[in-house]
Design a protein around this motif. Structure first.
Motif, PDB file in Angstrom:
ATOM      1  N   LEU A  10       1.297  -5.292  -1.580  1.00  9.63           N
ATOM      2  CA  LEU A  10       0.437  -4.471  -2.437  1.00  9.63           C
ATOM      3  C   LEU A  10       0.575  -4.839  -3.917  1.00  9.63           C
ATOM      4  CD1 LEU A  10       1.073  -0.988  -0.744  1.00  9.63           C
ATOM      5  CD2 LEU A  10      -0.779  -2.624  -0.291  1.00  9.63           C
ATOM      6  N   ALA A  11       1.007  -6.046  -4.189  1.00 10.33           N
ATOM      7  CA  ALA A  11       1.175  -6.471  -5.576  1.00 10.33           C
ATOM      8  C   ALA A  11      -0.132  -6.343  -6.345  1.00 10.33           C
ATOM      9  CB  ALA A  11       1.656  -7.917  -5.609  1.00 10.33           C
ATOM     10  N   GLY A  12      -0.023  -5.783  -7.546  1.00 10.70           N
ATOM     11  CA  GLY A  12      -1.189  -5.624  -8.400  1.00 10.70           C
ATOM     12  C   GLY A  12      -1.962  -4.352  -8.174  1.00 10.70           C
ATOM     13  N   ARG A  13      -1.586  -3.576  -7.166  1.00  9.50           N
ATOM     14  CA  ARG A  13      -2.290  -2.332  -6.888  1.00  9.50           C
ATOM     15  C   ARG A  13      -1.544  -1.142  -7.484  1.00  9.50           C
ATOM     16  NH1 ARG A  13      -4.703  -2.751  -0.737  1.00  9.50           N
ATOM     17  NH2 ARG A  13      -5.249  -4.980  -0.795  1.00  9.50           N
ATOM     18  N   ALA A  14      -2.282  -0.041  -7.629  1.00  8.91           N
ATOM     19  CA  ALA A  14      -1.708   1.184  -8.171  1.00  8.91           C
ATOM     20  C   ALA A  14      -1.936   2.321  -7.187  1.00  8.91           C
ATOM     21  CB  ALA A  14      -2.337   1.524  -9.517  1.00  8.91           C
ATOM     22  N   LEU A 237       1.510   2.275   5.308  1.00  9.15           N
ATOM     23  CA  LEU A 237       1.324   0.911   4.816  1.00  9.15           C
ATOM     24  C   LEU A 237       0.244   0.173   5.612  1.00  9.15           C
ATOM     25  CD1 LEU A 237       4.975  -0.309   4.100  1.00  9.15           C
ATOM     26  CD2 LEU A 237       3.136   0.031   2.429  1.00  9.15           C
ATOM     27  N   PHE A 238       0.241   0.360   6.921  1.00  4.61           N
ATOM     28  CA  PHE A 238      -0.805  -0.263   7.731  1.00  4.61           C
ATOM     29  C   PHE A 238      -2.192   0.183   7.270  1.00  4.61           C
ATOM     30  CE2 PHE A 238      -3.697   0.761  11.315  1.00  4.61           C
ATOM     31  CZ  PHE A 238      -4.161  -0.525  11.561  1.00  4.61           C
ATOM     32  N   LEU A 239      -2.356   1.481   7.063  1.00  5.21           N
ATOM     33  CA  LEU A 239      -3.677   2.010   6.737  1.00  5.21           C
ATOM     34  C   LEU A 239      -4.162   1.580   5.354  1.00  5.21           C
ATOM     35  CD1 LEU A 239      -3.357   5.602   8.233  1.00  5.21           C
ATOM     36  CD2 LEU A 239      -4.787   3.728   9.091  1.00  5.21           C
ATOM     37  N   VAL A 240      -3.247   1.403   4.401  1.00  5.93           N
ATOM     38  CA  VAL A 240      -3.672   1.037   3.043  1.00  5.93           C
ATOM     39  C   VAL A 240      -3.678  -0.473   2.823  1.00  5.93           C
ATOM     40  CG1 VAL A 240      -2.815   3.222   2.127  1.00  5.93           C
ATOM     41  CG2 VAL A 240      -1.372   1.182   1.973  1.00  5.93           C
ATOM     42  N   SER A 241      -3.214  -1.222   3.795  1.00  7.47           N
ATOM     43  CA  SER A 241      -3.101  -2.671   3.649  1.00  7.47           C
ATOM     44  C   SER A 241      -4.339  -3.376   4.193  1.00  7.47           C
ATOM     45  CB  SER A 241      -1.876  -3.166   4.413  1.00  7.47           C
ATOM     46  OG  SER A 241      -2.142  -3.200   5.819  1.00  7.47           O
ATOM     47  N   PRO A 242      -4.453  -4.675   3.964  1.00 12.24           N
ATOM     48  CA  PRO A 242      -5.564  -5.432   4.547  1.00 12.24           C
ATOM     49  C   PRO A 242      -5.617  -5.337   6.073  1.00 12.24           C
ATOM     50  CG  PRO A 242      -4.529  -6.706   2.798  1.00 12.24           C
ATOM     51  CD  PRO A 242      -3.666  -5.499   3.015  1.00 12.24           C
ATOM     52  N   ALA A 243      -4.470  -5.067   6.711  1.00 13.23           N
ATOM     53  CA  ALA A 243      -4.451  -4.939   8.174  1.00 13.23           C
ATOM     54  C   ALA A 243      -5.308  -3.774   8.648  1.00 13.23           C
ATOM     55  CB  ALA A 243      -3.014  -4.767   8.677  1.00 13.23           C
TER      56      ALA A 243
END
Length: 273
Positions: A10-14, A237-243
């Motif tokens: 999640l680098a660069g995200r807030a 993390l799964f839900l907010v990630s590209p996955a």
């Protein structure tokens, strides 16, 4: 438990996490920071938020403290603007603020019922509404933390059940309405999670096994154990990630299968009364 996701995901995200001062909210905030997100913590008690923020900063993360009550829309809106001003963007909102207690419906006060609905359900809307304009810019993601009481009839929990059921419906409605803006909205419903305030306060008292016998509450979990905060964090993390980029409007159960077998311990407690 080591994360199943690669560091820096999640680098660069807030991100903004309500209820981030303790328990599952603290764990989620910390896991987002480990994955490279800049994290804002929203809650009523500054001291709790500062403690978590210091932990995040100690491992090289960036954290912002935003004391506010999720029941107060203006305060939440102000906090969201502070986050956007500090980080320049907002990509992730996790609503984890919640209130609960055991209470028979026949003696539950109207104020007690309203307090839980205001924190859990109205707080979810307040945070989502305040964050929407910023999430639209980043095609961001919302995750609401709910509970299995939303769908499993549970004695002593009519106030929480109503609030959590409302959160699940709100999640689906917002997911449908905001999909055209690229904003995904999902929920996570933890079951019995060890080391949380919920377990300390809500695990039905007086239900004990013989000395040396297996924990009777754990025995009711199909997977045979309680969950961990880290496992709830992995689901978020799964839900907010590209996955999870094609997932919206869903509630992900993280309950070891407990919703499959009903509200057993609470029913036992009722029979003892």
């Amino acid at each position: 438990m080591a994360s199943a996701f690669l560091p820096g995901l999640l680098a660069g995200r807030a991100a903004l996490v309500t209820g981030g001062g303790s328990g599952i909210g603290e764990g989620i905030a910390s896991s987002l920071a480990v994955q490279g997100a800049k994290v804002a913590l929203l809650g009523r008690t500054r001291e709790k938020l500062e403690r978590v923020a210091e932990k995040i900063r100690a491992v090289g993360g960036e954290a912002l403290v935003c004391p506010a009550d999720v029941r107060d829309y203006d305060a939440v809106d102000k906090a969201v603007h502070e986050v956007a001003a500090r980080f320049g963007r907002l990509d992730i909102l996790v609503h984890g603020a919640a209130g609960n207690f055991l209470a028979p419906a026949a003696s539950l006060s109207a104020n007690g019922f309203r307090a839980v609905v205001d924190i859990d359900l109205c707080g979810s809307f307040n945070a989502s509404r305040a964050a929407f304009a910023w999430l639209e810019k980043t095609r961001g993601s919302i995750v609401n933390i709910t509970a299995t009481q939303a769908t499993v009839p549970t004695p002593l929990q009519c106030h929480a059940g109503a609030a959590k059921a409302g959160i699940e419906k709100l999640t689906r409605d917002l997911a449908l309405e905001w999909a055209r803006f690229g904003v995904r909205v999902n929920a996570v419903a933890p079951g019995p999670i060890e080391g949380t305030e919920g377990m300390r306060r809500l695990a039905p008292p007086g239900i004990k096994g013989a000395e040396g016998a297996p924990d009777p509450m754990k025995a009711r979990v199909p997977l045979g154990r309680f969950g961990t905060i880290e496992e709830v964090c992995e689901a978020v993390l799964f839900l907010v990630s590209p996955a999870g980029a094609f997932v919206t409007g869903t509630t992900l159960l993280v309950d070891g299968g407990t919703s499959l077998v009903g509200a057993g311990p609470f029913l036992d407690l009722m029979s003892q009364g």
